[in-house]
Scaffold this motif. Sequence first.
Motif, PDB file in Angstrom:
ATOM      1  N   ILE A  17       0.824  -1.208   0.000  1.00  0.00           N
ATOM      2  CA  ILE A  17       0.000   0.000   0.000  1.00  0.00           C
ATOM      3  C   ILE A  17       0.858   1.257   0.000  1.00  0.00           C
ATOM      4  N   LYS A  43       0.614  18.808  14.292  1.00  0.00           N
ATOM      5  CA  LYS A  43       1.862  18.211  13.816  1.00  0.00           C
ATOM      6  C   LYS A  43       1.627  17.646  12.428  1.00  0.00           C
ATOM      7  N   ASN A  44       2.553  17.863  11.553  1.00  0.00           N
ATOM      8  CA  ASN A  44       2.462  17.304  10.207  1.00  0.00           C
ATOM      9  C   ASN A  44       3.239  15.994  10.202  1.00  0.00           C
ATOM     10  N   ILE A  45       2.510  14.891  10.231  1.00  0.00           N
ATOM     11  CA  ILE A  45       3.115  13.576  10.432  1.00  0.00           C
ATOM     12  C   ILE A  45       3.644  13.006   9.123  1.00  0.00           C
ATOM     13  N   ARG A  46       4.858  12.491   9.189  1.00  0.00           N
ATOM     14  CA  ARG A  46       5.440  11.791   8.044  1.00  0.00           C
ATOM     15  C   ARG A  46       5.085  10.313   8.187  1.00  0.00           C
ATOM     16  N   ASN A  47       4.283   9.794   7.299  1.00  0.00           N
ATOM     17  CA  ASN A  47       3.940   8.374   7.290  1.00  0.00           C
ATOM     18  C   ASN A  47       5.064   7.542   6.693  1.00  0.00           C
ATOM     19  N   ASN A  48       5.041   6.241   6.975  1.00  0.00           N
ATOM     20  CA  ASN A  48       5.806   5.321   6.128  1.00  0.00           C
ATOM     21  C   ASN A  48       5.264   5.474   4.716  1.00  0.00           C
ATOM     22  N   ASP A  49       6.149   5.532   3.721  1.00  0.00           N
ATOM     23  CA  ASP A  49       5.673   5.692   2.340  1.00  0.00           C
ATOM     24  C   ASP A  49       4.798   4.509   1.934  1.00  0.00           C
ATOM     25  N   ARG A  50       5.235   3.320   2.339  1.00  0.00           N
ATOM     26  CA  ARG A  50       4.538   2.111   1.932  1.00  0.00           C
ATOM     27  C   ARG A  50       4.442   1.116   3.071  1.00  0.00           C
ATOM     28  N   ASP A  62      12.112  14.184   9.935  1.00  0.00           N
ATOM     29  CA  ASP A  62      11.366  13.746   8.759  1.00  0.00           C
ATOM     30  C   ASP A  62      11.957  12.510   8.104  1.00  0.00           C
ATOM     31  N   TYR A  73       0.484  11.722  17.558  1.00  0.00           N
ATOM     32  CA  TYR A  73      -0.057  12.994  18.050  1.00  0.00           C
ATOM     33  C   TYR A  73       0.006  13.130  19.561  1.00  0.00           C
ATOM     34  N   ASN A  96       0.963   4.838   1.147  1.00  0.00           N
ATOM     35  CA  ASN A  96       0.325   5.778   2.073  1.00  0.00           C
ATOM     36  C   ASN A  96       0.402   7.200   1.547  1.00  0.00           C
ATOM     37  N   ASN A  97      -0.460   8.066   2.083  1.00  0.00           N
ATOM     38  CA  ASN A  97      -0.184   9.492   1.946  1.00  0.00           C
ATOM     39  C   ASN A  97       1.172   9.747   2.603  1.00  0.00           C
ATOM     40  N   ASP A  98       2.034  10.533   1.945  1.00  0.00           N
ATOM     41  CA  ASP A  98       3.352  10.801   2.538  1.00  0.00           C
ATOM     42  C   ASP A  98       3.217  11.484   3.893  1.00  0.00           C
ATOM     43  N   ARG A  99       2.281  12.416   3.945  1.00  0.00           N
ATOM     44  CA  ARG A  99       2.134  13.212   5.163  1.00  0.00           C
ATOM     45  C   ARG A  99       0.672  13.443   5.497  1.00  0.00           C
ATOM     46  N   LEU A 100       0.409  13.589   6.779  1.00  0.00           N
ATOM     47  CA  LEU A 100      -0.946  13.786   7.277  1.00  0.00           C
ATOM     48  C   LEU A 100      -0.891  14.786   8.423  1.00  0.00           C
ATOM     49  N   ILE A 101      -1.771  15.769   8.351  1.00  0.00           N
ATOM     50  CA  ILE A 101      -1.912  16.663   9.494  1.00  0.00           C
ATOM     51  C   ILE A 101      -3.377  16.677   9.888  1.00  0.00           C
ATOM     52  N   GLN A 138       9.573   1.964   3.868  1.00  0.00           N
ATOM     53  CA  GLN A 138       8.708   0.799   3.627  1.00  0.00           C
ATOM     54  C   GLN A 138       8.678  -0.054   4.888  1.00  0.00           C
TER      55      GLN A 138
END
Lengths: 363, 363
Positions: free
Chosen positions: A9, B7-14, B169, B258, A11-16, B175
């Motif tokens: 999957i 906060k602007n969260i950096r997700n795992n890309d995949r 970041d 968060y 993901n969105n790279d970033r989420l706020i 992944q």
Amino acid sequence: MQTSRLKNIRNNDRLIYGRGCLSMLGDIIKDKRELNNKYVVYVIDDYFINKPLVAKLPIESNDQIHYVDVNQYEPKTEQIDNLRDTILQKSGLPAIIVGIGGGSAMDIAKATSVMLTNPGPSSDYQGLNLAKIPGVYSIGIPTVSGTGAECSTTAVLTGPIKKLGIKCDYTPFNQIVLDPDLIATVPKNQWFYTGMDTFIHDMESSSGMFYNTFSAAYGDQSIELCYDVFLREGCGQNEINDEKLMVASLFGGLSLTYSEVGVCHALSYGLSYVFGTRHGYANCLAFNHLEEYYGNAVSDFKKMVELHDIDLPQNQSENWTEDEIHRMAEISYNLPHMWHHALGPDWENKISIPQIMDLFRRM
Amino acid sequence: MQTSRLKNIRNNDRLIYGRGCLSMLGDIIKDKRELNNKYVVYVIDDYFINKPLVAKLPIESNDQIHYVDVNQYEPKTEQIDNLRDTILQKSGLPAIIVGIGGGSAMDIAKATSVMLTNPGPSSDYQGLNLAKIPGVYSIGIPTVSGTGAECSTTAVLTGPIKKLGIKCDYTPFNQIVLDPDLIATVPKNQWFYTGMDTFIHDMESSSGMFYNTFSAAYGDQSIELCYDVFLREGCGQNEINDEKLMVASLFGGLSLTYSEVGVCHALSYGLSYVFGTRHGYANCLAFNHLEEYYGNAVSDFKKMVELHDIDLPQNQSENWTEDEIHRMAEISYNLPHMWHHALGPDWENKISIPQIMDLFRRM
């Protein structure tokens, strides 16, 4: 519970997330606007023309604003192609595209992001992994919650021969901005129809064969939040429920990343294709008559409709011709991934176009 | 519930989840290994030396394998610096770094990814947003669940003067590969100590001031999954619970993005710093005596310890000197973000080093 098909999957790279986080859009955009021709395209639901929201956006003089009419029809491939051409002819490749609105505005922005860099008509890309070039950096800002379009890997489009999404690695937004303040003023019927999209996603996700533990964790929590927002004591449109509905929508969308929608969405796609019926509303028209597939969830749905005094017309099919019903059933039937998930690999033995026509006749 | 700090969260890309998904690692790596000096570094918990897992990895002749001993001590800044130097001296900048193991192996891989591209000692980067250069493409494959390190934005390190994470970041894995088969053979005590890290994350997240609706949605679901895995009928180590614990760990980690950890983690950091106590075990030693902060969760924890016949020694403090207890309390006190979250902005009026020393004396 069957172990899922394996999917990697994106993901969105970033989420706020959080009340007031729209105010951070300027900071988010700042670094990225140096790319390509150094300007930002805003794709905004035309409901917001002359509304205060637009004044809060960090719009600069060379940016483009495109208001989109999403009231009459769902996003069409032709609309995406025209928007892409207009943008490129005016100022070349933008640095960023921002989508602001409901599911349609989200999907228009996601699809346009991909079509700004991939050649040819968007109808060529309806399907899985057909786009090969990364799109323009994309930001999604939902102003109504429930579609899951903010996190989904699909931009759903109606094309010349089908309603089907552009689904590829480059479809998901790079950044999503989830500000519960933005959904505070959604009109009640729309709040309900769109919110129910999530509830229906959750029920479809959990009742089919592709459901797994990952989908269940997101779906179960989304269902809990939906009951808080729409049925339990304290339900209705208020600050805490706006916060919850925004998370429910996200979780419903994430539940679907491993699972699938089912019977209700298949019917809803037929309605939207033939009559242009708005997606959330079309889902509600169908779900109301699908007890044998979704059991108690349908009786709970009826309670919610009554509790919030929602407009949900009956006997629509009296006004439909046999030809229209047949066309809807054909569109529905030609969504094998939904029927497979809902009814199993031998779904073709369990449902037929005449049976689907009967489901439409109930509406 | 207080609205979060934004906060602007950096997700795992995949993210890939599901039984057997480790088999997809070769496909995942294929495109990426053309970067930099075109080889892959595997950082693997030394428990796996001569175990079948290693034979399943798509290792090529020019790749490097580094087994890491995580039994005696938690990851140290010096260890990261040495590993970075060894890797670079041997073959220059790798294309990819893969971490395989528990939280320590995850954190070593995450920190090394960042330190391969950022100059100087890693202790210079303990803190928030201090690394300015993107790290090497990183892949995390947990083999024990509970730490949330697979999704967290922090690589926790013990340095010359503090235990504090590299949080920026570029820390999160690009992944993650979540294969429930990989945690099936974790020894029972470790299964419990590490799983309880998630349960404690959830309780700390929900009991402090930075908690919001987003954190709650993840945390509440993670708690439900923990009760299924550790306390409810059908609990214990089995296939479905391995699937659930893997999702619980992910959700516990995402709840913290968060929110924050609190009193238990502050004490646990003191124990780990002074005695090198493993993180999950240290959390359990502390949580067992924190009824006034975590209420019924502590009595449920005690039931779980008994039910699964877990080793959890008492009266450890009899063997500690006053100086050791004082040093632990100082380390704990110097984690203001945890105390702030747990006790409020005036936390310094509510807790003191002598009071923290008393908390340690209970253990």
